[in-house]
Design an enzyme around this catalytic site. Structure first.
Site, short mmCIF file in Angstrom:
data_model
loop_
_atom_site.label_atom_id
_atom_site.label_comp_id
_atom_site.label_asym_id
_atom_site.label_seq_id
_atom_site.Cartn_x
_atom_site.Cartn_y
_atom_site.Cartn_z
N ALA A 1 0.83 -1.20 0.00
CA ALA A 1 0.00 0.00 0.00
C ALA A 1 0.87 1.26 0.00
CB ALA A 1 -0.93 0.00 1.21
N TYR B 1 3.97 1.48 -0.98
CA TYR B 1 4.66 1.58 -2.27
C TYR B 1 3.73 2.19 -3.32
CZ TYR B 1 6.80 0.11 -6.66
OH TYR B 1 7.33 0.11 -7.91
N ASP B 2 2.48 1.68 -3.35
CA ASP B 2 1.52 2.20 -4.33
C ASP B 2 1.30 3.69 -4.15
OD1 ASP B 2 1.18 -0.17 -5.56
OD2 ASP B 2 -0.63 -0.74 -4.45
N SER C 1 25.84 -19.55 -27.62
CA SER C 1 25.07 -20.67 -27.10
C SER C 1 26.04 -21.51 -26.28
CB SER C 1 24.48 -21.48 -28.24
OG SER C 1 25.51 -21.91 -29.09
N LEU C 2 25.54 -22.57 -25.71
CA LEU C 2 26.39 -23.37 -24.83
C LEU C 2 26.49 -24.78 -25.35
CD1 LEU C 2 24.94 -22.29 -21.38
CD2 LEU C 2 27.26 -21.86 -22.18
N GLU D 1 26.18 -22.06 -12.02
CA GLU D 1 24.82 -21.61 -11.67
C GLU D 1 23.82 -22.52 -12.36
OE1 GLU D 1 24.32 -17.65 -13.24
OE2 GLU D 1 24.87 -18.29 -15.24
N LYS E 1 20.94 -23.66 -14.85
CA LYS E 1 20.60 -23.18 -16.18
C LYS E 1 19.09 -23.03 -16.27
CE LYS E 1 21.35 -23.94 -21.08
NZ LYS E 1 19.97 -24.04 -21.51
N ASP F 1 15.39 -22.28 -17.70
CA ASP F 1 14.70 -22.65 -18.93
C ASP F 1 13.81 -21.48 -19.32
OD1 ASP F 1 14.30 -24.33 -20.95
OD2 ASP F 1 13.04 -25.75 -19.86
N GLU G 1 18.65 -14.32 -18.62
CA GLU G 1 17.62 -15.26 -19.04
C GLU G 1 16.30 -14.80 -18.42
OE1 GLU G 1 18.66 -17.85 -20.98
OE2 GLU G 1 16.99 -19.28 -20.93
N TYR H 1 23.36 -13.32 -16.42
CA TYR H 1 24.43 -14.32 -16.30
C TYR H 1 25.71 -13.92 -17.01
CZ TYR H 1 22.85 -15.71 -20.97
OH TYR H 1 22.48 -15.71 -22.28
N LYS I 1 31.34 -22.27 -15.96
CA LYS I 1 32.19 -21.37 -16.76
C LYS I 1 33.56 -21.28 -16.11
CE LYS I 1 28.39 -18.54 -18.23
NZ LYS I 1 27.58 -17.37 -17.97
N LYS J 1 23.39 -30.97 -18.72
CA LYS J 1 21.93 -31.02 -18.78
C LYS J 1 21.37 -32.13 -17.89
CE LYS J 1 19.86 -28.86 -21.64
NZ LYS J 1 19.94 -28.51 -23.06
N CYS K 1 -16.22 -52.73 -10.92
CA CYS K 1 -14.88 -52.56 -10.36
C CYS K 1 -13.98 -53.69 -10.87
CB CYS K 1 -14.94 -52.59 -8.83
SG CYS K 1 -13.30 -52.68 -8.06
N CYS L 1 -13.10 -56.00 -7.61
CA CYS L 1 -14.07 -56.79 -6.85
C CYS L 1 -15.39 -57.00 -7.58
CB CYS L 1 -14.33 -56.16 -5.49
SG CYS L 1 -15.33 -54.66 -5.56
N CYS M 1 -15.64 -47.28 -7.04
CA CYS M 1 -16.16 -48.63 -6.81
C CYS M 1 -17.08 -48.54 -5.60
CB CYS M 1 -14.99 -49.56 -6.51
SG CYS M 1 -15.46 -51.05 -5.61
N CYS N 1 -14.21 -54.59 -1.16
CA CYS N 1 -13.27 -54.57 -2.28
C CYS N 1 -11.84 -54.71 -1.75
CB CYS N 1 -13.42 -53.26 -3.04
SG CYS N 1 -12.23 -53.09 -4.39
O1 JCF Z 1 20.47 -19.78 -17.48
C1 JCF Z 1 20.75 -19.88 -18.66
N1 JCF Z 1 19.88 -20.33 -19.49
C2 JCF Z 1 22.12 -19.50 -19.14
C3 JCF Z 1 22.41 -19.41 -20.50
C4 JCF Z 1 23.10 -19.21 -18.19
C5 JCF Z 1 24.36 -18.88 -18.61
O2 JCF Z 1 25.30 -18.60 -17.71
C6 JCF Z 1 24.69 -18.79 -19.99
C7 JCF Z 1 23.69 -19.06 -20.93
C8 JCF Z 1 24.02 -18.96 -22.27
C9 JCF Z 1 25.31 -18.61 -22.64
N2 JCF Z 1 25.96 -18.42 -20.38
C10 JCF Z 1 26.26 -18.34 -21.68
C11 JCF Z 1 27.61 -17.96 -22.05
#
Ligand code: JCF
Length: 675
Positions: A36, A38-39, A84-85, A118, A120, A122, A178, A230, A295, A319, A413, A416, A431, A437
């Site tokens: 409240a 904050y608002d 990408s990784l 850390e 990963k 999704d 992410e 990240y 990393k 993964k 059933c 039974c 049942c 049963c």
């Molecule tokens: O949390 C992730 N999906 C994630 C993606 C975390 C990372 O530290 C990443 C990554 C994609 C590339 N680091 C790199 C270099």
């Protein structure tokens, strides 16, 4: 008209305060202000900005939702590609990664590589550009070279500052993170979509991606998105980090949210231990992850290692085993539970999913089965996340064979042969055999013996199954007649374990009334209700004789529970079992109340509440009256001593007047019950 200097200062001060509290709330999860208050700050700022539009700036906290939808997403070229990784799917692959690095870096066997690790997430990777501390542009990863401009949507995410904190941030900063939707927000979103018959998201990842790729930022603003940063893409010279971890510390100082799970590890063995720990922990994390990222911590080493194609040599994602796989439904059978509920279970072609081989998956109930339209012969997506029971997510309709077979609810059933009943408008079919049963009998006994009920140590599912199948045990009372011969005759039962079970049975006899009531397995009587019943009645005989009206005076007991309890205790066979259990020696301490009931101020008085109370809730009134020894009943009768009439009282008030029962108002009630 330009705003007076004083207003200008005040507006800036409000913004500072709001940013500070945004940071505490969204980044540090540690708010100081109530919602409240904050608002109120935000409203005040909005008001001033609407009176003085010339004071509005792009980075004002009021500007998170730009008003206008965009027509299309502009393409953005990443000046430094978004990487990408590479993946590792098992321990060997991770060890190979470590070995390759050490070879390239020419480290000898005794030197360990330091890694930053850390979970990963999704979600969806984004790159956000800050110039002179202001968020100026945000883009999706796209193909790593070119992404889409999602600045308007990114600005609606409260965890992302529009203005960096402190004063030591670099003039140019391109940060990578992410964006994800926490599971709770995802579930809530889908529940609402279901209620409104709108399209649901398949998983939190799709939800995050779909929410960010909205042309109208007002839609994104309503989605519960969050972010962890990240990595650093481009940064002006002059910062002081020499490791990845130090870089992340700088981001934290500038108000950017970094995973709280970030850890620095020494050598590959610690990486494997970290992986195992995060794998264990993942169900308790509030968001979905699909692995762990390692990393090389030293930025010098990172530079020496460089890249291959679009992935850095210095990082890898280990993964988790996939949580979803496809397989074929061979058959659908029905399992009968403790209350007779029939659960359709799909028999599957075995698949490896979530780290185990799965050959059965639940379909929950007929509604669910029909909604998903699962047929025998279908190819389906099976999901097993963490320790949860595998379930069928969806049918791949394209792969449905011509000879697929629909699943019908059996009329009898499968265990039974009793009739199966499915009340209209209910998802669950049951049942009707009750304890006739064997399936229900087994489950009832397992429930009775379970830890939170009678806690009979060692009385596992397999043992109960055998005891029921061989006819040695028919009711829970028979458990207490078991002998060493009975038990040691069972499959795979050592004499020692048989003895242990007898001891556990003996020990379980000393219990609590609440546990005993819960153990009986009365429909809708869970632990909490059992506790309320035991607190109210203290004495089992009184409870067994209570009518529904009396039962409903107990906290949280409504018509449904009252009727189940009443029905249960009216059954002759249930009374016989209870007698047998008591005869076997089951007992519980009678809880002494501080004041004997009959000396409480309102002992023996019966109250009926009607109409709306203003100063307290009905439950509060009920429990206070109980404390004082009164009974609270649902309907007016000759036994009623007082009717409490709140606002707009109904027929009970009229009946009380007709019968000449004493009627009091809320004020008088408060007088009576005040301490
Ligand atoms: O949390 C992730 N999906 C994630 C993606 C975390 C990372 O530290 C990443 C990554 C994609 C590339 N680091 C790199 C270099």
């Amino acid at each position: 008209m330009t705003a007076p200097r004083k207003t200008k200062l005040h507006v800036e001060e409000l913004r500072q305060q709001i940013r500070y509290h945004d940071h505490l709330y969204h980044v540090l999860d540690d708010p100081e202000l109530s919602d409240a208050r904050y608002d109120r700050l935000l409203r005040e700022l909005r008001k001033l900005e609407s009176e003085h539009p010339d004071l509005i700036t792009d980075d004002s906290p009021t500007q998170r939702v730009g008003a206008e939808p965009v027509k299309a997403f502009n393409q953005i070229h990443h000046r430094l590609p978004m990487l990408s990784l590479d993946n590792a799917f098992d321990e060997d692959e991770l060890r190979n990664f470590d070995r390759r690095l050490r070879d390239r870096l020419k480290l000898d066997d005794s030197e360990k590589v330091e890694y930053a690790a850390e979970p990963k997430l999704d979600g969806l990777a984004v790159s956000i550009l800050y110039q002179d501390g202001k968020l100026v542009r945000a883009a999706t990863r796209g193909d790593g070279t070119t992404g889409e401009d999602v600045t308007h949507n990114i600005k609606t995410i409260h965890a992302i500052p529009l203005q960096l904190s402190g004063s030591k941030y670099p003039p140019l900063l391109d940060v990578r993170g992410e964006v994800f939707m926490p599971r709770a927000g995802f579930d809530e979103f889908n529940a609402r979509a279901r209620r409104n018959e709108e399209k649901e998201f398949i998983n939190p990842r799709n939800a995050a991606a779909g929410s960010l790729r909205q042309l109208d930022p007002r839609i994104t603003a309503r989605r519960p998105l969050n972010i962890y940063f990240y990595g650093i893409g481009e940064i002006s010279k002059g910062h002081s980090a020499s490791t990845h971890e130090m870089g992340m510390q700088l981001l934290r100082q500038w108000g950017l949210k970094v995973s709280p799970e970030l850890a620095v590890l020494s050598g590959v063995d610690q990486c494997l231990a970290y992986y195992a720990a995060i794998f264990e922990k993942r169900v308790s994390l509030p968001y979905d992850i699909d692995g762990v990222v390692f990393k090389v911590n030293s930025l010098d080493y990172q530079e020496m290692l460089g890249f291959v194609a679009r992935a850095p040599r210095w990082a890898i994602a280990q993964k988790f085993p996939a949580e979803e796989e496809t397989t074929i439904v061979k058959d659908v059978e029905f399992q009968v539970g403790r209350t007779g509920a029939l659960t359709p279970v799909a028999r599957l072609d075995p698949v490896f999913v979530g780290g185990v081989t799965v050959s059965n998956a639940t379909l929950h109930n007929m509604d669910e089965l029909q909604r998903k339209d699962v047929r025998i012969g279908d190819t389906v997506v099976v999901r097993r996340a963490g320790d949860v029971i595998p379930e069928i997510v969806s049918v791949i309709k394209k792969k449905r064979p011509g000879k697929s077979r629909k699943v019908r609810l059996p009329a009898k059933c499968p265990v039974c042969g009793s009739d199966v009943e499915r009340p209209e408008n209910e998802a669950v079919a049951r049942c009707s055999g009750g304890l006739f049963c064997p399936a229900q009998r087994k489950e009832a006994i397992k429930h009775f013996a379970s830890r939170r009920a009678m806690n009979i140590d060692g009385m596992g599912d397999k043992i109960v199954d055998q005891l029921v199948e061989t006819g040695v045990v028919e009711t829970v009372a028979d458990l207490y007649k078991l002998t060493l011969e009975n038990l040691s005759g069972l499959d795979r039962m050592a004499e020692k374990s048989a003895g242990n079970i007898l001891n556990a049975l003996e020990k379980s006899k000393q219990t609590k009334l609440a546990r005993f009531l819960f153990a009986l397995g009365i429909r809708e009587v869970g632990e909490a209700t059992a506790l309320s019943l035991s607190a109210y009645f203290t004495d089992l005989d009184e409870l067994m004789e209570a009518d529904e009206e009396a039962l409903m005076t107990v906290q949280d007991v409504g018509t449904v529970v009252a009727s189940h309890v009443r029905t249960f205790f009216q059954q002759t066979h249930n009374k016989e079992i209870i007698d047998a259990l008591l005869a076997a020696g089951i007992r519980w301490p009678v809880e002494r109340k501080a004041t004997p009931d009959d000396q409480l101020p309102l002992a023996g008085k019966t109250f009926v509440l009607t109409g709306t109370l203003n100063k307290l809730t009905r439950d509060q009134a009920k429990s206070r009256l109980h404390e004082l020894g009164a009974k609270v009943s649902g309907s007016v009768s000759r036994k009623t001593d007082f009717v409490v009439a709140g606002e707009n009282p109904g027929s009970k008030h009229k009946k009380a007047l007709d019968m000449g029962v004493f009627v009091i108002d809320e004020e008088a009630l408060l007088q009576l019950i005040s301490k």
